[in-house]
Design an enzyme around this catalytic site. Structure first.
Site, PDB file in Angstrom:
ATOM      1  N   SER A   1     -23.859-118.353 -54.543  1.00 56.86           N
ATOM      2  CA  SER A   1     -24.064-119.331 -53.486  1.00 56.86           C
ATOM      3  C   SER A   1     -24.987-120.460 -53.916  1.00 56.86           C
ATOM      4  O   SER A   1     -25.881-120.276 -54.760  1.00 56.86           O
ATOM      5  CB  SER A   1     -24.693-118.617 -52.283  1.00 56.86           C
TER       6      SER A   1
ATOM      7  N   LYS B   1     -28.570-113.169 -53.837  1.00 53.86           N
ATOM      8  CA  LYS B   1     -27.454-113.665 -54.662  1.00 53.86           C
ATOM      9  C   LYS B   1     -27.934-113.926 -56.091  1.00 53.86           C
ATOM     10  O   LYS B   1     -27.215-113.651 -57.056  1.00 53.86           O
ATOM     11  CB  LYS B   1     -26.865-114.936 -54.060  1.00 53.86           C
TER      12      LYS B   1
ATOM     13  N   TYR C   1     -31.467-114.132 -48.472  1.00 56.18           N
ATOM     14  CA  TYR C   1     -30.051-114.252 -48.844  1.00 56.18           C
ATOM     15  C   TYR C   1     -29.907-114.899 -50.226  1.00 56.18           C
ATOM     16  O   TYR C   1     -29.244-114.360 -51.114  1.00 56.18           O
ATOM     17  CB  TYR C   1     -29.302-115.079 -47.785  1.00 56.18           C
TER      18      TYR C   1
END
Ligand SMILES: NC(=O)c1ccc[n+]([C@@H]2O[C@H](COP(=O)([O-])OP(=O)(O)OC[C@H]3O[C@@H](n4cnc5c(N)ncnc54)[C@H](O)[C@@H]3O)[C@@H](O)[C@H]2O)c1
Length: 325
Positions: free
Chosen positions: A117, A145, A141
């Site tokens: 991402s 990743k 988050y």
């Protein structure tokens, strides 16, 4: 031989599954349906319902479907919510990726494409994001990743002289929108496109979160790419891995073309035929002014192209959302 798509019942995964089928690459889906939908899996594609955290299920799936490689799409993708749910985010995205790698090592499956991402960059203060920029994720988050990418790198080093050395690449997505199949759409309760569609369907006025950013019209500028282009890049990445061709550890799937939230709202009015003036709300914490990337490396290696206009992104997304009722 087949390709396993974890998270293949989700918005992006279901598009990848269709692109693999079209390329004759026999996809198999493993998905726990935590945010996906069984009906997004096309008829005839084997569907294993279960979690990537289930090591024995993964091993059994890799063996019984004679899997050549994995496209690891499954994950918990809500960056904002991840701040309140770091342990859940790390469990799904870090532990989940570790289990996928462990099951691959146990079964000798050695090709992996990972859904990463833009969030690995955090809030970069540059006009165009390139892969070599420092990674400063601003949420659990984004951190999860980035750790996922590190896991791939470290496992490749550890298996380099084994019978099945891991070969991998991470594809960093920016804002994925639109639809290539009217039966698959983005059901996220947090992304801009579905939020605007839901508001319009319910007769509410869509909202812009802040119009005092340091951008030409004051609203956030982002890099919107069509999910069909994203899916196509995965097929090429998988084919290159399988053919033993060189790949970079990571690619930005960016368009070089920033669009502001205000421009998206204008396209929404054009594409839906609903004339509206968005309401201006307060800023959301942690939203950078602008994130736009080059896709130059991906264009060189993965036939990465931006084949759709913003109007096509809106129209295809709206048609798919409307078809769902
Ligand atoms: N949508 C975007 O703009 C975007 C941007 C950057 C990165 N990504 C990444 O792309 C991937 C797919 O995103 P999406 O938009 O299709 O989201 P999505 O929520 O529609 O898809 C995720 C899929 O993974 C499944 N899943 C989640 N946890 C699982 C688990 N433990 N075991 C098995 N299946 C599990 C879900 O049920 C769902 O089908 C995610 O990893 C996300 O972080 C998405």
């Amino acid at each position: 031989m087949s390709w396993l798509v974890t998270g293949g019942a989700g918005y992006i995964g279901a598009h990848i599954v269709r692109a693999l089928s079209d390329a004759g690459m026999s996809p198999v889906v493993l998905d726990d349906l935590s945010s996906g939908h069984a009906e997004f899996v096309p008829e005839g594609v084997p569907f294993v319902r279960g979690s990537i955290l289930d090591h024995s299920l993964l091993v059994e799936t890799l063996r019984s479907h004679r899997v050549a490689g994995v496209i690891h799409v499954a994950g918990y993708k809500y960056a904002g919510v991840s701040v309140q749910r770091p342990l859940h985010t790390y469990e799904q995205n870090v532990e989940g990726t570790r289990v996928v790698l462990a099951a691959m090592a146990e079964t000798g499956v050695s090709h992996l494409v990972f859904s990463s991402s833009a969030a690995v960059y955090g809030t970069p203060d540059v006009e165009l994001v390139t892969e070599d920029l420092p990674k400063r994720p601003a949420s659990p988050y984004g951190e999860s990743k980035l750790i996922g990418e590190w896991l791939l790198r470290d496992q490749a080093v550890a298996t380099a002289s084994s019978d099945a050395p891991l070969r991998h690449t991470s594809l960093r997505y920016f804002n994925v929108v639109g639809s290539s199949d009217p039966s698959v759409y983005d059901t996220s309760p947090h992304n801009l496109f579905p939020l605007v569609f839901e508001a319009l369907i319910e007769g509410r006025t869509p909202k812009i979160f802040g119009d005092d950013y340091d951008t030409p019209d004051g609203t956030n500028v982002r890099d919107y790419v069509h999910v069909g282009d994203i899916a196509a890049a995965h097929v090429v990445a998988a084919q290159r891995l399988q053919a033993g061709e060189p790949v970079e550890p990571a690619y930005n799937l960016g368009s070089r073309n920033g669009l502001s939230v205000r421009q998206i709202m204008d396209a929404m009015a054009r594409g839906t035929g609903i004339d509206f003036e968005p309401e201006i709300g307060p800023r959301r914490p942690g939203d950078p002014d602008r994130i736009v990337a080059t896709g130059d490396l991906a264009a060189r290696d993965l036939d990465w192209q931006n084949r759709y206009t913003v109007d096509e992104m809106v129209r295809s997304g709206w048609e798919a959302r409307r078809a769902a009722g």
